[in-house]
Every structure is written in C-alpha cells, then in structure tokens.
Write a protein that holds these residues in place. Structure first.
Motif, short mmCIF file in Angstrom:
data_model
loop_
_atom_site.label_atom_id
_atom_site.label_comp_id
_atom_site.label_asym_id
_atom_site.label_seq_id
_atom_site.Cartn_x
_atom_site.Cartn_y
_atom_site.Cartn_z
N ILE A 176 30.49 -45.19 -22.59
CA ILE A 176 29.98 -45.85 -23.81
C ILE A 176 29.46 -44.79 -24.77
CG2 ILE A 176 28.16 -47.34 -24.71
CD1 ILE A 176 28.53 -49.10 -22.24
N THR A 177 28.74 -43.81 -24.27
CA THR A 177 28.20 -42.75 -25.10
C THR A 177 29.33 -41.97 -25.77
OG1 THR A 177 26.30 -42.55 -23.65
CG2 THR A 177 26.72 -40.71 -25.11
N LYS A 178 30.40 -41.73 -25.07
CA LYS A 178 31.54 -41.01 -25.63
C LYS A 178 32.19 -41.78 -26.79
CE LYS A 178 32.82 -38.41 -21.52
NZ LYS A 178 33.82 -38.23 -20.46
N VAL A 179 32.07 -43.07 -26.78
CA VAL A 179 32.65 -43.91 -27.83
C VAL A 179 31.65 -44.18 -28.95
CG1 VAL A 179 33.60 -46.19 -28.33
CG2 VAL A 179 34.30 -44.99 -26.27
N VAL A 180 30.44 -44.53 -28.59
CA VAL A 180 29.43 -44.95 -29.57
C VAL A 180 28.99 -43.80 -30.46
CG1 VAL A 180 27.08 -45.83 -29.85
CG2 VAL A 180 28.63 -46.90 -28.21
N VAL A 181 28.77 -42.64 -29.91
CA VAL A 181 28.29 -41.51 -30.71
C VAL A 181 29.28 -41.12 -31.80
CG1 VAL A 181 27.65 -39.07 -30.61
CG2 VAL A 181 26.72 -40.66 -28.94
N PRO A 182 30.57 -40.95 -31.49
CA PRO A 182 31.50 -40.62 -32.58
C PRO A 182 31.62 -41.73 -33.63
CG PRO A 182 32.48 -40.07 -30.46
CD PRO A 182 31.22 -40.83 -30.19
N ILE A 183 31.59 -42.98 -33.18
CA ILE A 183 31.68 -44.10 -34.14
C ILE A 183 30.44 -44.11 -35.03
CG2 ILE A 183 31.63 -46.61 -34.34
CD1 ILE A 183 33.51 -46.70 -31.91
N THR A 184 29.29 -43.90 -34.45
CA THR A 184 28.05 -43.84 -35.23
C THR A 184 28.08 -42.69 -36.22
OG1 THR A 184 26.85 -44.79 -33.36
CG2 THR A 184 25.54 -43.73 -35.07
N ALA A 185 28.58 -41.55 -35.77
CA ALA A 185 28.67 -40.39 -36.68
C ALA A 185 29.63 -40.68 -37.83
CB ALA A 185 29.13 -39.16 -35.90
N LEU A 186 30.77 -41.28 -37.53
CA LEU A 186 31.73 -41.62 -38.59
C LEU A 186 31.15 -42.66 -39.55
CD1 LEU A 186 35.10 -41.79 -36.61
CD2 LEU A 186 34.40 -40.08 -38.31
N ALA A 187 30.44 -43.63 -39.02
CA ALA A 187 29.81 -44.64 -39.88
C ALA A 187 28.75 -44.00 -40.78
CB ALA A 187 29.18 -45.74 -39.03
N THR A 203 29.03 -40.82 -47.76
CA THR A 203 30.08 -40.58 -48.76
C THR A 203 30.07 -41.67 -49.81
OG1 THR A 203 31.43 -39.48 -47.09
CG2 THR A 203 32.56 -40.22 -49.07
N TRP A 204 29.96 -42.92 -49.38
CA TRP A 204 29.90 -44.04 -50.33
C TRP A 204 28.68 -43.90 -51.24
CZ3 TRP A 204 25.96 -47.67 -50.65
CH2 TRP A 204 26.18 -48.70 -51.55
N TRP A 205 27.52 -43.58 -50.65
CA TRP A 205 26.30 -43.44 -51.44
C TRP A 205 26.44 -42.30 -52.45
CZ3 TRP A 205 22.95 -39.32 -51.98
CH2 TRP A 205 21.77 -39.60 -52.68
N ALA A 237 29.23 -41.04 -53.71
CA ALA A 237 30.20 -41.42 -54.74
C ALA A 237 29.57 -42.35 -55.77
CB ALA A 237 31.42 -42.08 -54.10
N SER A 238 28.79 -43.32 -55.33
CA SER A 238 28.16 -44.23 -56.28
C SER A 238 27.10 -43.51 -57.11
CB SER A 238 27.57 -45.45 -55.57
OG SER A 238 26.53 -45.06 -54.69
N SER A 239 26.39 -42.57 -56.49
CA SER A 239 25.39 -41.80 -57.24
C SER A 239 26.06 -40.92 -58.29
CB SER A 239 24.56 -40.93 -56.29
OG SER A 239 23.81 -41.73 -55.42
N LEU A 240 27.15 -40.28 -57.90
CA LEU A 240 27.87 -39.42 -58.85
C LEU A 240 28.46 -40.24 -59.99
CD1 LEU A 240 29.65 -36.89 -56.47
CD2 LEU A 240 27.67 -36.49 -57.95
N HIS A 241 28.91 -41.45 -59.70
CA HIS A 241 29.43 -42.31 -60.76
C HIS A 241 28.32 -42.64 -61.76
CE1 HIS A 241 31.84 -45.27 -62.81
NE2 HIS A 241 30.87 -46.14 -62.67
N GLY A 242 27.13 -42.91 -61.24
CA GLY A 242 25.99 -43.19 -62.13
C GLY A 242 25.65 -41.99 -62.98
N VAL A 243 25.68 -40.81 -62.38
CA VAL A 243 25.39 -39.57 -63.13
C VAL A 243 26.47 -39.35 -64.18
CG1 VAL A 243 25.26 -37.05 -62.93
CG2 VAL A 243 24.05 -38.49 -61.30
#
Length: 84
Positions: free
Chosen positions: A10-21, A27-29, A31-37
């Motif tokens: 479970i740790t081998k799966v959850v940690v990479p998924i959490t890191a990707l999330a 990245t989304w945050w 991008a939205s901040s840069l759009h505002g700027v």
C-alpha cells in the motif's frame, strides 16, 4: 512493530499517488496564480499606454499654448482669441 507485506505494498502505491496529486495541485495553483499576474500586467500595460497618450496630448497642448502666448507677446495688437 514490523510492517506487513500488505502495508508495504500500500505504501508503494499511496506515496507516489500522493506525490503526483501534490505536484498536480501545485501546478494548477501556480498556473492560476500566473494567469492572475498576467492579467494584472496587461491591465498595467494598458494604463501606461493611456498615460503616455494623455501625456503626449498635454505636451502638445502646452507647446501650443506657449506658441500662442509668444505670438501674442510679439504682436501686441493681436488678442489670444484672434490667434486661436
């Protein structure tokens, strides 16, 4: 306590998924901040352009007024209203 093989799997799966999330969210945050700027910079550019135009108009107006008053002082018989 030792980890069971199931917990390790479970740790081998959850940690990479959490890191990707986390990376996706950051990245989304960003991008939205840069759009505002970018929007704010465009607004500032537009305001600077308007100020430049207004400044050029003011300079021309002041130069014209100076020319009128100089012409009037060199020709006392003329009135400023006649020159305009």
């Amino acid at each position: 306590m030792a980890e069971s093989p199931m917990e390790r799997d479970i740790t081998k799966v959850v940690v990479p998924i959490t890191a990707l999330a986390t990376i996706a969210t950051a990245t989304w945050w960003l991008a939205s901040s840069l759009h505002g700027v970018d929007s704010q910079l465009q607004q500032v550019r537009n305001e600077i352009a308007q100020i430049r135009v207004q400044n050029e108009q003011n300079v021309r107006r002041d130069e014209f007024r100076a020319w009128i008053y100089k012409l009037a002082s060199e020709n006392p018989s003329l009135k400023v209203s006649d020159i305009r």
